[in-house]
Design an enzyme around this catalytic site. Structure first.
Site, PDB file in Angstrom:
ATOM      1  N   ASP A 134       0.816  -1.211   0.000  1.00  0.00           N
ATOM      2  CA  ASP A 134       0.000   0.000   0.000  1.00  0.00           C
ATOM      3  C   ASP A 134       0.859   1.276   0.000  1.00  0.00           C
ATOM      4  OD1 ASP A 134      -1.966  -1.858   0.248  1.00  0.00           O
ATOM      5  OD2 ASP A 134      -2.708  -1.208   2.194  1.00  0.00           O
ATOM      6  N   ARG A 192      -5.961   0.021   1.060  1.00  0.00           N
ATOM      7  CA  ARG A 192      -7.199   0.280   1.800  1.00  0.00           C
ATOM      8  C   ARG A 192      -7.342   1.730   2.254  1.00  0.00           C
ATOM      9  NH1 ARG A 192      -4.852  -3.411   6.478  1.00  0.00           N
ATOM     10  NH2 ARG A 192      -3.503  -1.879   7.447  1.00  0.00           N
TER      11      ARG A 192
HETATM   12  O1  F6P Z   1      -2.375  -3.998   4.112  1.00  0.00           O
HETATM   13  C1  F6P Z   1      -2.035  -4.413   2.850  1.00  0.00           C
HETATM   14  C2  F6P Z   1      -3.183  -4.980   2.098  1.00  0.00           C
HETATM   15  O2  F6P Z   1      -2.586  -5.460   0.940  1.00  0.00           O
HETATM   16  C3  F6P Z   1      -4.338  -4.006   1.797  1.00  0.00           C
HETATM   17  O3  F6P Z   1      -4.162  -3.267   0.656  1.00  0.00           O
HETATM   18  C4  F6P Z   1      -5.517  -4.927   1.700  1.00  0.00           C
HETATM   19  O4  F6P Z   1      -6.728  -4.282   1.967  1.00  0.00           O
HETATM   20  C5  F6P Z   1      -5.208  -5.956   2.699  1.00  0.00           C
HETATM   21  O5  F6P Z   1      -3.809  -6.058   2.763  1.00  0.00           O
HETATM   22  C6  F6P Z   1      -5.868  -7.288   2.396  1.00  0.00           C
HETATM   23  O6  F6P Z   1      -5.109  -8.340   2.842  1.00  0.00           O
HETATM   24  P1  F6P Z   1      -5.685  -9.681   3.478  1.00  0.00           P
HETATM   25  O7  F6P Z   1      -6.689 -10.210   2.508  1.00  0.00           O
HETATM   26  O8  F6P Z   1      -4.477 -10.525   3.631  1.00  0.00           O
HETATM   27  O9  F6P Z   1      -6.302  -9.279   4.769  1.00  0.00           O
END
Ligand code: F6P
Length: 409
Positions: A134, A192
């Site tokens: 991110d 996010r």
């Molecule tokens: O925090 C990094 C990230 O890649 C965000 O962009 C994303 O919303 C989140 O992780 C989702 O990851 P997971 O599905 O592993 O919770």
């Protein structure tokens, strides 16, 4: 005299450069004749080091020959365990580290993992290395005067460059299929809280980029989509999963299973936007071809690109140097100097701004890197990406197909 012992862990979402950081830390530890203990699955491993893990146990001695810097993911595994939400969790972790004789800890993570780490740092010698696709850990250059790129603290977070290249490639590759079928394709990027990754789609000549820092405006987006479609017969839009309504709510969220930091996570806005655009534009543009794609973990998996891997190794080494020099509460940070990037140790408080509850505040995309009128990257944004991704390749040209007319160029 017994060897000094330090610990390392990786928390949060995996990235392609985590093993590279671990490699740097292991090489640094060996250089200083320090024993390195790797804790499994982020803070979970520190919390219960005696719990049995199917293969490794909750911690083990980590050496550089065990780690492949070119392999994505993390040999230590990861979790989204929030020590601070577990009754007595922090105290238990401090005790465990003490009884294992760990005299320094290097947490590698994003805003969540480092929030826990910065609290722990009040009790245990701790130095940090960031990671997150991110790219939202660090601080931007001052808003006064011309942009001083060299003043950005944490120019990028390891894992971001590789995810950015992938996002740009997806945006570029989708053109052929969008062109062939006159499609309007929504490509959803992770991120996010911030639009850094979505913006990298502009490196692959996305026609439109939508970021969380600029509130969702369906009217305006439909206008630009319609114009581009009439001009070229297809449209590629990259939308950040973190996109928000003017009141701050996300367009779309899903349940966050196995995450003790939050109940919901971003995801699914591209489907929603495709439906909204279809509603508004299917008739005037005489098409039903509105699609959405969510590459999701395809941006996080696989091998790191060289700049990502090599800087991650340098950051790992720097973090060990900090512990040896008793520079506690420092972050091994990527800095820009002219066209070059290098690792530097910077005090925690400068790199990890925290709110009144001590939570690390995610870094937003510097909106000077975005051109609101074009809904796309600005020249300053292209200059941000240049040292990471190189010059943007010349535009990927396809014939344009205006509505009712074909003009090859
Ligand atoms: O925090 C990094 C990230 O890649 C965000 O962009 C994303 O919303 C989140 O992780 C989702 O990851 P997971 O599905 O592993 O919770």
């Amino acid at each position: 005299m017994a060897k000094r012992r330090i610990g390392v862990l990786t928390g949060g979402g995996d990235t392609t450069a985590l093993n590279a950081t671990l490699k740097g830390i292991a090489l640094g530890a060996e250089k200083h004749n320090i024993e390195l203990i790797g804790f499994m699955e982020g803070w979970a491993g520190v919390l219960s080091p005696d719990t049995e893990h199917p293969t490794w146990g909750r911690y083990f001695k980590l050496t550089s020959d065990m780690i492949l810097a070119n392999r994505g993911g993390t040999i230590l595994g990861s979790s989204r365990t929030n020590l601070l939400k577990i009754d007595g969790g922090l105290e238990q972790a401090i005790d465990n580290l003490k009884s294992l004789d760990i005299s320094g800890l290097i947490p590698i993570g994003g805003d969540d993992t480092l929030t826990v780490g910065s609290t722990l740092a009040e009790h245990v010698t701790t130095t940090f290395v960031t990671k997150t696709i991110d790219n939202d850990v660090g601080t931007n250059a001052s808003e006064n005067g011309p942009i001083d790129y060299d003043a950005m603290l944490n120019y990028f977070c390891p894992g971001f460059p590789t995810a950015a290249v992938r996002t740009a490639q997806f945006a570029a590759d989708l053109r052929t299929t969008a062109y062939s079928h006159h499609r309007i394709i929504l490509l959803e990027s992770m991120g996010r809280d911030a639009g850094w990754l979505a913006l990298s789609g502009a490196y692959g000549y996305a026609d439109i980029v939508l970021i969380p820092e600029i509130p969702w405006d369906p009217e305006r987006v439909a206008q630009v989509v319609e114009r581009v479609y009439r001009e070229q017969g297809y449209v590629i839009v990259v939308a950040s999963e973190g996109l928000r309504y003017p009141d701050g709510r996300r367009l779309s969220e899903i349940e966050a299973t196995g995450d003790t930091f939050r109940a919901t996570k971003a995801g699914g806005c591209s489907e929603k936007i495709a439906a909204i655009l279809k509603d508004r534009l299917a008739k005037p543009l005489k098409t039903e071809a509105f699609n959405h794609i969510i590459p999701s973990y395809l941006c996080r998996c696989g091998s790191p690109i060289p700049v990502d891997r090599d800087l991650a190794i340098s950051l790992g080494r720097a973090a060990v140097d900090a512990i040896v020099a008793e520079q506690i509460k420092y972050v091994a940070t990527v800095m820009r100097a002219g066209d070059k990037l290098h690792a530097k140790l910077v005090p925690m408080d400068k790199v990890l701004p925290r709110d009144d509850k001590d939570k690390v505040i995610p870094r937003e995309l510097d909106t000077r890197f975005y051109d609101v009128a074009k809904l796309n990257i600005s020249d300053a944004g292209l200059e941000y990406f240049r040292p990471i991704l190189g010059e943007r390749a010349s535009a990927y040209r396809l014939p344009t197909m205006e509505i009712g007319q074909f003009t090859a160029r």
